[in-house]
Write an enzyme that holds these catalytic residues in place. Structure first.
Site, short mmCIF file in Angstrom:
data_model
loop_
_atom_site.label_atom_id
_atom_site.label_comp_id
_atom_site.label_asym_id
_atom_site.label_seq_id
_atom_site.Cartn_x
_atom_site.Cartn_y
_atom_site.Cartn_z
N HIS A 1 -82.37 -52.57 -33.57
CA HIS A 1 -80.96 -52.71 -33.18
C HIS A 1 -80.15 -53.02 -34.43
CE1 HIS A 1 -77.54 -53.60 -30.50
NE2 HIS A 1 -77.22 -54.47 -31.44
N CYS A 2 -79.22 -52.14 -34.77
CA CYS A 2 -78.44 -52.29 -35.99
C CYS A 2 -77.13 -53.01 -35.68
CB CYS A 2 -78.15 -50.90 -36.60
SG CYS A 2 -77.24 -50.97 -38.15
N VAL A 3 -76.95 -54.17 -36.29
CA VAL A 3 -75.72 -54.94 -36.05
C VAL A 3 -74.51 -54.29 -36.71
CG1 VAL A 3 -76.97 -57.12 -35.79
CG2 VAL A 3 -76.19 -56.41 -38.07
#
Length: 359
Positions: A202-204
């Site tokens: 999951h890329c912030v």
């Protein structure tokens, strides 16, 4: 008779006016729901997917499910969007005109900058707002026994047979949140509250998961950002070299040069890391599990391990990643579903079919 007729006519007209007002209000509500869907409506479980998906996930939808983001997360993606757009605006106002009208053939540098900048913006939007490969919910529900709890056997891991030369097993795990047996390489994201097919991380920075359906967009975004910074640096360097006088005559060119020199490193490091990951057919989750660490994987040396998904060569793995079909969306936000569709029902841990049955 005339008075009664007039009263009846007035009553009918008043009723029609109320119906028109109610219909107009509902149309307005539907329009704003189409424009942005922040929260799902628990009483509505039919229609378009973007109306029901917020009930079972943390997604926010825009323009009828065409774009999505995550609610409750830090809006770091807005900062990334600002970093992408702001340099282009400054370059267009202060630098592009001077370089375009030179007689030494610098127009090609300007064209290349705008091309890679547009590619950066488009790939960023596709990475951040597209479906990463969301898996449907409530596909494998337990039997009506033990007070409707999940059967004990669902807590076990299923090991799939592999080739004898492969030492690592392929395991399938049941997701208690989504109530499905997850396919290999899939994982549940607690931020999005969904299971993702071939989940990498999951890329912030894009506020979205990186999975099977948007991983190539993520790589294109990183690569185009690198080239965009390189051509921005080249254009500003040419302007500084050609400009006579002191730095006061080209402050924006100096500012953009510093910006490009600093921002090129982070996407370059990430791109290099993910190229090695893709070339060895590993996801970030698999890599971190293999090395037994939860720290930033960028600072670890990438080691090729025996992998049943390996195509046999580094270039073969990269080619497979970029050329394989994205596949259809399992849970489309734009397709219509009916009220009896269990994929859009948010079931409690101890549930009853009778309590959730809507048909």
């Amino acid at each position: 008779m005339t008075l009664v007729s007039r009263r009846s006519t007035r009553s009918e007209s008043t009723s029609i006016t109320k119906e028109e007002h109610t219909e107009g209000a509902s149309l307005t509500k539907l329009f704003f729901r189409w424009l942005i869907t922040l929260e799902g409506d628990q009483d509505i479980n039919d229609g378009k997917g973007y109306i029901s998906l917020p009930n079972v996930s943390n997604y926010i939808f825009f323009f009828g499910g065409r774009f999505r983001t995550i609610k409750g997360a830090r809006p770091l993606w807005l900062g990334v969007l600002f970093i992408i757009i702001c340099p282009m605006v400054l370059f267009s106002i202060f630098e592009a005109h001077k370089l375009w009208h030179t007689q030494n053939g610098y127009k090609v540098l300007v064209i290349f900058f705008y091309y890679f900048w547009a590619l950066t913006l488009i790939s960023f939007i596709r990475t951040a707002t597209s479906d990463p490969g969301v898996l449907p919910r409530n596909i494998h529900l337990g039997q009506l026994q033990n007070n409707y709890q999940t059967p004990q056997e669902y807590y076990n891991l299923i090991t799939l047979p592999t080739h004898p030369s492969v030492s690592k097993d392929i395991t399938i795990k049941y997701c208690q949140s989504c109530r499905i047996w997850r396919p290999p390489r899939s994982s549940h994201c607690s931020t999005c509250n969904v299971c993702i097919m071939v989940h990498d991380h999951h890329c912030v920075w894009v506020n979205n998961c990186i999975g099977k359906r948007n991983y190539r967009f993520f790589l294109i975004f990183l690569l185009s950002a690198i080239f965009s910074s390189i051509f921005l640096l080249s254009n500003c360097a040419v302007h500084i070299a050609r400009e006579s006088g002191g730095p006061r005559n080209y402050p924006v060119a100096i500012l953009l040069t510093c910006y490009a020199g600093l921002t090129v490193w982070y996407p370059a490091i990430l791109f290099t890391y993910h190229i090695f990951m893709a070339g060895t057919q590993q996801t970030t989750r698999e890599f971190l599990k293999g090395i037994g660490s939860k720290k930033n994987p960028v600072f670890h040396r990438v080691v090729k391990e025996q992998n049943i998904f390996d195509k046999g060569s580094f270039l073969g793995n990269l080619g497979y990643l970029m050329l394989e079909p994205r596949g259809s969306s399992f849970v489309s936000a734009r397709k219509t579903h009916n009220a009896a569709d269990w994929r859009f029902m948010n079931l409690s841990p101890a549930h009853s079919f009778e309590k959730n049955q809507r048909f």
